[in-house]
Design a protein around this motif. Structure first.
Motif, short mmCIF file in Angstrom:
data_model
loop_
_atom_site.label_atom_id
_atom_site.label_comp_id
_atom_site.label_asym_id
_atom_site.label_seq_id
_atom_site.Cartn_x
_atom_site.Cartn_y
_atom_site.Cartn_z
N ALA A 63 -10.08 -2.63 2.97
CA ALA A 63 -9.97 -1.34 1.95
C ALA A 63 -8.59 -0.74 2.01
CB ALA A 63 -10.94 -0.71 1.81
N LEU A 64 -7.87 -0.37 1.06
CA LEU A 64 -6.42 0.75 1.23
C LEU A 64 -6.36 1.93 -0.28
CD1 LEU A 64 -3.79 -1.94 0.31
CD2 LEU A 64 -4.26 -1.09 2.52
N GLY A 65 -6.17 2.51 1.01
CA GLY A 65 -6.11 4.12 0.28
C GLY A 65 -4.85 4.51 -0.40
N VAL A 66 -3.90 4.14 -0.89
CA VAL A 66 -2.75 4.43 -0.26
C VAL A 66 -2.15 4.91 -2.46
CG1 VAL A 66 -0.33 3.27 -0.73
CG2 VAL A 66 -1.72 2.63 0.70
N ILE A 67 -2.23 6.25 -2.30
CA ILE A 67 -2.07 7.10 -3.03
C ILE A 67 -0.67 7.91 -3.44
CG2 ILE A 67 -3.20 9.05 -5.10
CD1 ILE A 67 -4.86 6.28 -4.50
N GLU A 68 -1.12 8.50 -1.87
CA GLU A 68 0.25 8.68 -1.83
C GLU A 68 1.78 8.90 -1.92
OE1 GLU A 68 -0.25 12.31 1.07
OE2 GLU A 68 -2.71 12.52 -0.25
N ASP A 69 3.00 9.22 -2.21
CA ASP A 69 3.92 8.67 -2.66
C ASP A 69 4.31 7.95 -1.10
OD1 ASP A 69 4.02 8.95 -4.48
OD2 ASP A 69 5.17 10.64 -4.65
N HIS A 70 4.21 9.05 0.15
CA HIS A 70 5.02 8.56 1.72
C HIS A 70 3.62 7.08 2.29
CE1 HIS A 70 1.89 11.53 2.74
NE2 HIS A 70 1.31 10.99 3.21
N PHE A 71 2.46 7.33 1.87
CA PHE A 71 1.65 5.70 2.46
C PHE A 71 2.15 5.21 1.90
CE2 PHE A 71 -1.55 8.90 2.13
CZ PHE A 71 -1.51 9.12 3.84
N TRP A 72 2.86 5.05 0.53
CA TRP A 72 3.21 3.54 -0.30
C TRP A 72 4.99 3.30 0.04
CZ3 TRP A 72 3.25 -0.25 -4.15
CH2 TRP A 72 4.24 -0.22 -4.05
N GLU A 73 5.12 4.71 0.95
CA GLU A 73 7.18 3.88 1.17
C GLU A 73 6.42 3.43 2.68
OE1 GLU A 73 8.57 7.17 1.31
OE2 GLU A 73 9.43 8.25 -0.82
N GLU A 74 5.66 3.66 3.70
CA GLU A 74 5.46 3.30 4.68
C GLU A 74 4.91 1.66 4.17
OE1 GLU A 74 6.06 3.72 7.88
OE2 GLU A 74 6.44 6.18 7.27
N MET A 75 3.82 1.82 3.48
CA MET A 75 3.09 0.62 3.26
C MET A 75 4.70 -0.74 2.75
SD MET A 75 0.29 -1.30 0.62
CE MET A 75 1.36 -1.42 -1.18
N VAL A 128 -1.02 4.68 7.77
CA VAL A 128 -1.38 3.93 6.66
C VAL A 128 -2.82 4.14 6.22
CG1 VAL A 128 -0.96 2.96 4.08
CG2 VAL A 128 1.39 2.83 5.73
N PRO A 129 -3.79 4.88 5.23
CA PRO A 129 -4.76 4.74 5.00
C PRO A 129 -5.55 3.61 4.07
CG PRO A 129 -4.16 6.87 4.01
CD PRO A 129 -3.14 5.44 4.03
N CYS A 130 -6.35 2.67 5.55
CA CYS A 130 -6.85 1.71 5.54
C CYS A 130 -7.83 1.30 6.84
CB CYS A 130 -5.61 0.55 5.84
SG CYS A 130 -5.13 0.25 7.11
N SER A 131 -8.75 0.28 5.78
CA SER A 131 -9.98 -0.15 6.92
C SER A 131 -10.47 -1.19 6.96
CB SER A 131 -11.40 0.73 6.70
OG SER A 131 -11.86 0.68 5.39
N TRP A 132 -10.80 -1.65 7.52
CA TRP A 132 -11.95 -3.04 7.70
C TRP A 132 -12.98 -3.27 6.73
CZ3 TRP A 132 -10.79 -0.48 12.40
CH2 TRP A 132 -9.30 -1.20 13.21
N VAL A 133 -12.76 -4.43 6.01
CA VAL A 133 -14.34 -4.21 5.15
C VAL A 133 -15.07 -5.02 5.52
CG1 VAL A 133 -15.14 -4.35 3.32
CG2 VAL A 133 -13.42 -3.44 2.68
#
Length: 146
Positions: A63-75, A128-133
């Motif tokens: 599960a990805l929670g990439v909303i904010e711009d800095h998370f997008w850049e890191e991803m 980067v916000p993510c987790s195992w499903v």
């Protein structure tokens, strides 16, 4: 929550709202299409370009929670997407949302080449916000509920 708001005696209230309870409420509405009607759950139901559940190389999910711009850049840095990083059409969330038809297929394809543990551990180490499903039937007390 409504009971707290409508209580004329109290001026303040403590509300303990479990995100897991909320998750199962929201998921139930969407899963009903599958369980009751046999209809497939649309993977683009929300249409978010980089927020959702994605299949990995080992046929598991993240599960990805990439909303904010800095998370997008890191991803993007992690995935080697220099072209998106250099393209000003992908700078903001709204711009990316408008180009979700370009991002989603590429994201699915890219993540399908990385194993679940590697992907989650690497992205989490970068913040980067993510987790195992694991499963919809994971027991409380497991890592999924931390």
């Amino acid at each position: 929550m409504l009971a707290c708001l409508n209580n004329p005696i109290r001026k303040a209230a403590y509300i303990d709202l479990s995100m897991t309870d909320l998750l199962f409420t929201w998921t139930g509405l969407k899963a009903g299409r599958f369980y009751n009607q046999g209809l497939p759950i649309d993977p683009d139901l929300l249409g978010e370009p980089h927020y959702g559940v994605f299949k990995t190389k080992d046929h598991k999910y993240v599960a990805l929670g990439v909303i904010e711009d800095h998370f997008w850049e890191e991803m993007c840095e992690y995935l080697g997407w220099d072209d998106f990083l250099c393209d000003s059409n992908f700078n903001t969330y709204l711009q990316r949302f408008e180009r979700r038809s370009v991002i989603l297929p590429r994201l699915r394809e890219t993540l399908s080449r990385i194993e679940q543990d590697q992907l989650v551990n690497d992205l989490l180490s970068m913040g980067v916000p993510c987790s195992w499903v694991h499963s919809a039937w994971v027991q409380p007390g497991s890592l999924s509920f931390e």
